[in-house]
Design a protein around this motif. Sequence first.
Motif, PDB file in Angstrom:
ATOM      1  N   GLN A  48       0.845  -1.190   0.000  1.00  0.00           N
ATOM      2  CA  GLN A  48       0.000   0.000   0.000  1.00  0.00           C
ATOM      3  C   GLN A  48       0.881   1.240   0.000  1.00  0.00           C
ATOM      4  OE1 GLN A  48      -2.828  -0.066   3.182  1.00  0.00           O
ATOM      5  NE2 GLN A  48      -3.982  -1.740   2.271  1.00  0.00           N
ATOM      6  N   PHE A  49       0.456   2.239  -0.729  1.00  0.00           N
ATOM      7  CA  PHE A  49       1.191   3.491  -0.814  1.00  0.00           C
ATOM      8  C   PHE A  49       0.219   4.648  -0.905  1.00  0.00           C
ATOM      9  CE2 PHE A  49       0.331   2.237  -5.134  1.00  0.00           C
ATOM     10  CZ  PHE A  49      -0.008   3.427  -5.765  1.00  0.00           C
ATOM     11  N   LYS A  50       0.738   5.838  -0.635  1.00  0.00           N
ATOM     12  CA  LYS A  50      -0.075   7.040  -0.829  1.00  0.00           C
ATOM     13  C   LYS A  50       0.732   8.037  -1.633  1.00  0.00           C
ATOM     14  CE  LYS A  50       1.173   8.977   3.671  1.00  0.00           C
ATOM     15  NZ  LYS A  50       0.683   9.379   4.983  1.00  0.00           N
ATOM     16  N   ILE A  51       0.015   8.811  -2.414  1.00  0.00           N
ATOM     17  CA  ILE A  51       0.591   9.877  -3.226  1.00  0.00           C
ATOM     18  C   ILE A  51       0.104  11.197  -2.654  1.00  0.00           C
ATOM     19  CG2 ILE A  51       0.402  11.036  -5.464  1.00  0.00           C
ATOM     20  CD1 ILE A  51       0.299   8.288  -6.770  1.00  0.00           C
ATOM     21  N   ARG A  52       1.028  12.147  -2.532  1.00  0.00           N
ATOM     22  CA  ARG A  52       0.658  13.519  -2.177  1.00  0.00           C
ATOM     23  C   ARG A  52       0.879  14.365  -3.421  1.00  0.00           C
ATOM     24  NH1 ARG A  52       3.962  16.195   2.458  1.00  0.00           N
ATOM     25  NH2 ARG A  52       5.579  16.042   0.863  1.00  0.00           N
ATOM     26  N   TYR A  53      -0.215  14.922  -3.929  1.00  0.00           N
ATOM     27  CA  TYR A  53      -0.155  15.772  -5.118  1.00  0.00           C
ATOM     28  C   TYR A  53      -0.384  17.210  -4.686  1.00  0.00           C
ATOM     29  CZ  TYR A  53      -1.246  17.895  -9.589  1.00  0.00           C
ATOM     30  OH  TYR A  53      -1.239  18.700 -10.697  1.00  0.00           O
ATOM     31  N   VAL A  59       5.375  15.039  -7.420  1.00  0.00           N
ATOM     32  CA  VAL A  59       4.499  14.167  -6.653  1.00  0.00           C
ATOM     33  C   VAL A  59       5.332  13.401  -5.627  1.00  0.00           C
ATOM     34  CG1 VAL A  59       2.926  12.211  -6.823  1.00  0.00           C
ATOM     35  CG2 VAL A  59       2.907  13.962  -8.590  1.00  0.00           C
ATOM     36  N   ASP A  60       4.856  13.357  -4.387  1.00  0.00           N
ATOM     37  CA  ASP A  60       5.529  12.611  -3.331  1.00  0.00           C
ATOM     38  C   ASP A  60       4.816  11.283  -3.115  1.00  0.00           C
ATOM     39  OD1 ASP A  60       7.524  14.596  -2.456  1.00  0.00           O
ATOM     40  OD2 ASP A  60       5.761  15.760  -1.851  1.00  0.00           O
ATOM     41  N   VAL A  61       5.609  10.229  -2.853  1.00  0.00           N
ATOM     42  CA  VAL A  61       5.069   8.891  -2.659  1.00  0.00           C
ATOM     43  C   VAL A  61       5.577   8.337  -1.328  1.00  0.00           C
ATOM     44  CG1 VAL A  61       4.930   6.545  -3.584  1.00  0.00           C
ATOM     45  CG2 VAL A  61       5.039   8.496  -5.150  1.00  0.00           C
ATOM     46  N   PHE A  62       4.670   7.738  -0.564  1.00  0.00           N
ATOM     47  CA  PHE A  62       5.002   7.173   0.742  1.00  0.00           C
ATOM     48  C   PHE A  62       4.442   5.757   0.848  1.00  0.00           C
ATOM     49  CE2 PHE A  62       4.430  11.712   1.064  1.00  0.00           C
ATOM     50  CZ  PHE A  62       5.512  12.136   1.815  1.00  0.00           C
ATOM     51  N   ALA A  63       5.238   4.830   1.387  1.00  0.00           N
ATOM     52  CA  ALA A  63       4.722   3.499   1.716  1.00  0.00           C
ATOM     53  C   ALA A  63       3.837   3.662   2.945  1.00  0.00           C
ATOM     54  CB  ALA A  63       5.865   2.534   1.990  1.00  0.00           C
ATOM     55  N   ILE A  64       2.712   2.985   2.974  1.00  0.00           N
ATOM     56  CA  ILE A  64       1.787   3.107   4.098  1.00  0.00           C
ATOM     57  C   ILE A  64       2.145   2.111   5.206  1.00  0.00           C
ATOM     58  CG2 ILE A  64      -0.603   2.815   4.843  1.00  0.00           C
ATOM     59  CD1 ILE A  64      -1.459   3.960   2.113  1.00  0.00           C
ATOM     60  N   ASP A  65       2.278   0.852   4.857  1.00  0.00           N
ATOM     61  CA  ASP A  65       2.599  -0.164   5.857  1.00  0.00           C
ATOM     62  C   ASP A  65       4.077  -0.077   6.225  1.00  0.00           C
ATOM     63  OD1 ASP A  65      -0.038  -1.234   5.739  1.00  0.00           O
ATOM     64  OD2 ASP A  65       0.512  -2.303   3.909  1.00  0.00           O
ATOM     65  N   LYS A  66       4.387  -0.349   7.481  1.00  0.00           N
ATOM     66  CA  LYS A  66       5.777  -0.305   7.944  1.00  0.00           C
ATOM     67  C   LYS A  66       6.592  -1.348   7.184  1.00  0.00           C
ATOM     68  CE  LYS A  66       9.033   1.001  10.790  1.00  0.00           C
ATOM     69  NZ  LYS A  66       9.778   2.173  10.465  1.00  0.00           N
ATOM     70  N   LYS A  84       9.565   8.388   7.476  1.00  0.00           N
ATOM     71  CA  LYS A  84       8.306   8.707   6.789  1.00  0.00           C
ATOM     72  C   LYS A  84       8.028   7.753   5.635  1.00  0.00           C
ATOM     73  CE  LYS A  84       8.495  13.613   7.866  1.00  0.00           C
ATOM     74  NZ  LYS A  84       8.648  14.972   7.327  1.00  0.00           N
ATOM     75  N   GLN A  85       9.022   6.894   5.319  1.00  0.00           N
ATOM     76  CA  GLN A  85       8.921   5.976   4.184  1.00  0.00           C
ATOM     77  C   GLN A  85       8.582   6.732   2.899  1.00  0.00           C
ATOM     78  OE1 GLN A  85       8.081   1.711   6.036  1.00  0.00           O
ATOM     79  NE2 GLN A  85       6.192   2.812   5.718  1.00  0.00           N
ATOM     80  N   HIS A  86       9.269   7.863   2.732  1.00  0.00           N
ATOM     81  CA  HIS A  86       9.099   8.744   1.569  1.00  0.00           C
ATOM     82  C   HIS A  86       9.984   8.205   0.450  1.00  0.00           C
ATOM     83  CE1 HIS A  86       9.322  13.192   0.029  1.00  0.00           C
ATOM     84  NE2 HIS A  86       8.775  12.386  -0.856  1.00  0.00           N
ATOM     85  N   LEU A  87       9.375   7.498  -0.484  1.00  0.00           N
ATOM     86  CA  LEU A  87      10.100   6.790  -1.528  1.00  0.00           C
ATOM     87  C   LEU A  87      10.671   7.744  -2.570  1.00  0.00           C
ATOM     88  CD1 LEU A  87       7.597   3.868  -2.217  1.00  0.00           C
ATOM     89  CD2 LEU A  87       9.226   4.136  -0.328  1.00  0.00           C
ATOM     90  N   CYS A  88      11.872   7.434  -3.031  1.00  0.00           N
ATOM     91  CA  CYS A  88      12.481   8.169  -4.125  1.00  0.00           C
ATOM     92  C   CYS A  88      12.236   7.366  -5.404  1.00  0.00           C
ATOM     93  CB  CYS A  88      13.977   8.368  -3.888  1.00  0.00           C
ATOM     94  SG  CYS A  88      14.780   9.251  -5.233  1.00  0.00           S
ATOM     95  N   ILE A  89      11.281   7.802  -6.190  1.00  0.00           N
ATOM     96  CA  ILE A  89      10.959   7.097  -7.435  1.00  0.00           C
ATOM     97  C   ILE A  89      11.515   7.838  -8.645  1.00  0.00           C
ATOM     98  CG2 ILE A  89       8.890   5.997  -6.483  1.00  0.00           C
ATOM     99  CD1 ILE A  89       7.272   8.144  -8.104  1.00  0.00           C
ATOM    100  N   TYR A  90      12.240   8.919  -8.393  1.00  0.00           N
ATOM    101  CA  TYR A  90      12.758   9.767  -9.455  1.00  0.00           C
ATOM    102  C   TYR A  90      14.281   9.712  -9.524  1.00  0.00           C
ATOM    103  CZ  TYR A  90       8.238  12.026  -8.632  1.00  0.00           C
ATOM    104  OH  TYR A  90       6.910  12.285  -8.455  1.00  0.00           O
ATOM    105  N   HIS A  91      14.815  10.049 -10.697  1.00  0.00           N
ATOM    106  CA  HIS A  91      16.253  10.310 -10.806  1.00  0.00           C
ATOM    107  C   HIS A  91      16.467  11.776 -10.423  1.00  0.00           C
ATOM    108  CE1 HIS A  91      20.329   9.694 -12.137  1.00  0.00           C
ATOM    109  NE2 HIS A  91      20.259  10.813 -12.844  1.00  0.00           N
ATOM    110  N   ARG A  92      15.708  12.662 -11.052  1.00  0.00           N
ATOM    111  CA  ARG A  92      15.662  14.084 -10.710  1.00  0.00           C
ATOM    112  C   ARG A  92      14.202  14.505 -10.756  1.00  0.00           C
ATOM    113  NH1 ARG A  92      20.266  16.471 -14.395  1.00  0.00           N
ATOM    114  NH2 ARG A  92      21.958  16.339 -12.910  1.00  0.00           N
ATOM    115  N   PRO A  93      13.580  14.740  -9.614  1.00  0.00           N
ATOM    116  CA  PRO A  93      12.141  15.035  -9.591  1.00  0.00           C
ATOM    117  C   PRO A  93      11.715  16.145 -10.542  1.00  0.00           C
ATOM    118  CG  PRO A  93      12.966  14.778  -7.380  1.00  0.00           C
ATOM    119  CD  PRO A  93      14.170  14.741  -8.287  1.00  0.00           C
TER     120      PRO A  93
END
Length: 137
Positions: A48-53, A59-66, A84-93
């Motif tokens: 599970q994940f959440k996106i903050r737009y 766009v910021d992405v976070f894993a929900i479950d620990k 915060k489990q703030h995932l880096c899904i970008y090379h350069r955002p």
Amino acid sequence: MHKKTFSITHQKAFLRQTYPNGKFYKETPSSFFWKSSVQPSPLSGTYQFKIRYREGKHVDVFAIDKLPLCEGKKGLPHVYDTDKQHLCIYHRPSDEWNASHKITEIIPWISEWFYYYENWLVTAKWFGGGIHRGKKE
């Protein structure tokens, strides 16, 4: 030449149409959170994940479950923040995603992050590439 950008209304519509099982929450006229889940491979778990737009931001992405850590590691790999489990899904955002793209383009990137995370749990090596300025693992 100025690129056409998609409004927040369009971005929400793209998510609703492509991923109808996702849920919107904490909505304002210029931002929203959206949560959903991915399964990176048929042998993978579901994450599970959440996106903050936020309009005008990446766009910021976070894993929900620990997420468990790999044995001997003090933090998650390829993240902006382990706690915060703030995932880096970008090379350069700023270069890879902006409002001239559909937000749905990043969902495969999120799935790919979890795929490499599963490999990291077993090998203690991050094979997903990329650079970031997050906390060190």
